[in-house]
Design a protein around this motif. Sequence first.
Motif, PDB file in Angstrom:
ATOM      1  N   LEU A 144       0.827  -1.214   0.000  1.00  0.00           N
ATOM      2  CA  LEU A 144       0.000   0.000   0.000  1.00  0.00           C
ATOM      3  C   LEU A 144       0.860   1.263   0.000  1.00  0.00           C
ATOM      4  N   LEU A 145       1.908   1.272   0.814  1.00  0.00           N
ATOM      5  CA  LEU A 145       2.814   2.423   0.835  1.00  0.00           C
ATOM      6  C   LEU A 145       3.504   2.597  -0.522  1.00  0.00           C
ATOM      7  N   ASN A 146       3.910   1.493  -1.117  1.00  0.00           N
ATOM      8  CA  ASN A 146       4.544   1.543  -2.432  1.00  0.00           C
ATOM      9  C   ASN A 146       3.565   2.052  -3.487  1.00  0.00           C
ATOM     10  N   ALA A 147       2.307   1.650  -3.397  1.00  0.00           N
ATOM     11  CA  ALA A 147       1.302   2.120  -4.350  1.00  0.00           C
ATOM     12  C   ALA A 147       1.161   3.641  -4.285  1.00  0.00           C
ATOM     13  N   LEU A 148       1.234   4.192  -3.083  1.00  0.00           N
ATOM     14  CA  LEU A 148       1.137   5.649  -2.942  1.00  0.00           C
ATOM     15  C   LEU A 148       2.303   6.355  -3.630  1.00  0.00           C
ATOM     16  N   ILE A 149       3.516   5.883  -3.388  1.00  0.00           N
ATOM     17  CA  ILE A 149       4.685   6.536  -3.986  1.00  0.00           C
ATOM     18  C   ILE A 149       4.725   6.299  -5.492  1.00  0.00           C
ATOM     19  N   LEU A 150       4.307   5.121  -5.938  1.00  0.00           N
ATOM     20  CA  LEU A 150       4.294   4.858  -7.381  1.00  0.00           C
ATOM     21  C   LEU A 150       3.250   5.704  -8.096  1.00  0.00           C
ATOM     22  N   HIS A 151       2.144   5.987  -7.438  1.00  0.00           N
ATOM     23  CA  HIS A 151       1.132   6.863  -8.036  1.00  0.00           C
ATOM     24  C   HIS A 151       1.756   8.222  -8.358  1.00  0.00           C
ATOM     25  N   VAL A 152       2.490   8.768  -7.405  1.00  0.00           N
ATOM     26  CA  VAL A 152       3.161  10.055  -7.596  1.00  0.00           C
ATOM     27  C   VAL A 152       4.223   9.936  -8.688  1.00  0.00           C
ATOM     28  N   ARG A 153       5.015   8.887  -8.614  1.00  0.00           N
ATOM     29  CA  ARG A 153       6.150   8.719  -9.524  1.00  0.00           C
ATOM     30  C   ARG A 153       5.711   8.498 -10.971  1.00  0.00           C
ATOM     31  N   VAL A 154       4.776   7.609 -11.194  1.00  0.00           N
ATOM     32  CA  VAL A 154       4.334   7.311 -12.556  1.00  0.00           C
ATOM     33  C   VAL A 154       3.665   8.540 -13.169  1.00  0.00           C
ATOM     34  N   LYS A 155       2.891   9.241 -12.385  1.00  0.00           N
ATOM     35  CA  LYS A 155       2.249  10.472 -12.876  1.00  0.00           C
ATOM     36  C   LYS A 155       3.321  11.487 -13.295  1.00  0.00           C
ATOM     37  N   ALA A 156       4.342  11.668 -12.463  1.00  0.00           N
ATOM     38  CA  ALA A 156       5.421  12.614 -12.779  1.00  0.00           C
ATOM     39  C   ALA A 156       6.216  12.149 -13.993  1.00  0.00           C
ATOM     40  N   GLU A 157       6.496  10.872 -14.069  1.00  0.00           N
ATOM     41  CA  GLU A 157       7.285  10.351 -15.191  1.00  0.00           C
ATOM     42  C   GLU A 157       6.522  10.466 -16.501  1.00  0.00           C
ATOM     43  N   ASN A 158       5.255  10.110 -16.491  1.00  0.00           N
ATOM     44  CA  ASN A 158       4.452  10.220 -17.710  1.00  0.00           C
ATOM     45  C   ASN A 158       4.348  11.671 -18.169  1.00  0.00           C
ATOM     46  N   ALA A 159       4.158  12.591 -17.235  1.00  0.00           N
ATOM     47  CA  ALA A 159       4.082  14.011 -17.585  1.00  0.00           C
ATOM     48  C   ALA A 159       5.404  14.491 -18.172  1.00  0.00           C
ATOM     49  N   ALA A 160       6.513  14.051 -17.599  1.00  0.00           N
ATOM     50  CA  ALA A 160       7.831  14.464 -18.094  1.00  0.00           C
ATOM     51  C   ALA A 160       8.076  13.908 -19.496  1.00  0.00           C
ATOM     52  N   LEU A 161       7.723  12.659 -19.710  1.00  0.00           N
ATOM     53  CA  LEU A 161       7.898  12.059 -21.029  1.00  0.00           C
ATOM     54  C   LEU A 161       7.004  12.747 -22.066  1.00  0.00           C
ATOM     55  N   LYS A 162       5.800  13.067 -21.658  1.00  0.00           N
ATOM     56  CA  LYS A 162       4.879  13.743 -22.571  1.00  0.00           C
ATOM     57  C   LYS A 162       5.394  15.143 -22.918  1.00  0.00           C
ATOM     58  N   SER A 163       5.891  15.867 -21.930  1.00  0.00           N
ATOM     59  CA  SER A 163       6.388  17.215 -22.194  1.00  0.00           C
ATOM     60  C   SER A 163       7.661  17.188 -23.039  1.00  0.00           C
ATOM     61  N   ALA A 164       8.402  16.090 -22.971  1.00  0.00           N
ATOM     62  CA  ALA A 164       9.594  15.947 -23.798  1.00  0.00           C
ATOM     63  C   ALA A 164       9.245  15.403 -25.182  1.00  0.00           C
ATOM     64  N   MET A 165       7.933  15.226 -25.434  1.00  0.00           N
ATOM     65  CA  MET A 165       7.438  14.733 -26.713  1.00  0.00           C
ATOM     66  C   MET A 165       7.891  13.309 -26.994  1.00  0.00           C
ATOM     67  N   ILE A 166       8.225  12.575 -25.941  1.00  0.00           N
ATOM     68  CA  ILE A 166       8.643  11.179 -26.110  1.00  0.00           C
ATOM     69  C   ILE A 166       7.416  10.268 -26.056  1.00  0.00           C
ATOM     70  N   LEU A 167       6.501  10.609 -25.173  1.00  0.00           N
ATOM     71  CA  LEU A 167       5.313   9.783 -24.969  1.00  0.00           C
ATOM     72  C   LEU A 167       4.142  10.454 -25.650  1.00  0.00           C
ATOM     73  N   LYS A 168       3.442   9.705 -26.456  1.00  0.00           N
ATOM     74  CA  LYS A 168       2.319  10.296 -27.190  1.00  0.00           C
ATOM     75  C   LYS A 168       1.006   9.775 -26.658  1.00  0.00           C
TER      76      LYS A 168
END
Length: 167
Positions: free
Chosen positions: A143-167
């Motif tokens: 459960l604790l890992n799920a909380l941190i991964l929620h934050v991390r995956v959201k940040a990573e996806n946003a960063a990839l999208k802003s870098a035009m890597i993730l469509k």
Amino acid sequence: MMWPSIALLAFVTLQRLGELVLARHNTAALLARGAREVAPEHYPTMVALHAGWIIGLWLLAPGRPVALFWFLVFMGLQALRLWVLATLKGRWTTRIIILPGAPLVRSGPYRFLRHPNYAIVVGEIAVLPLAFGLPLYAIVFSLLNALILHVRVKAENAALKSAMILK
């Protein structure tokens, strides 16, 4: 018999320490090539969670029997972990590092999942305590890992999208 549990804990501890060394090396090399770190504010919490998970296992698991089924599942996850490391090579790190102009990795396990490393970590955090007969420990840290991964995956996806890597 204490040695199987101690051996497994030592393996995981040495593996994680080795990964931190590799991640530090890869991060420095990526930054030297013009990469940038994204969302570093959650990183200390993630490290503390993983350190707490291992420390807690060292306190609770020595001397406990190792369940063969869960041990084999854990070792299968280690094979998948090696596949991720071999696929990403010098791009693997424990931080969110964006290298401008670098294409998104779509080979290896990334053909099947967007974030296979995180899926493996989810499995490890649950499976290793189960190998020691610690289901409540597995639930709490999952459960604790799920909380941190929620934050991390959201940040990573946003960063990839802003870098035009993730469509």
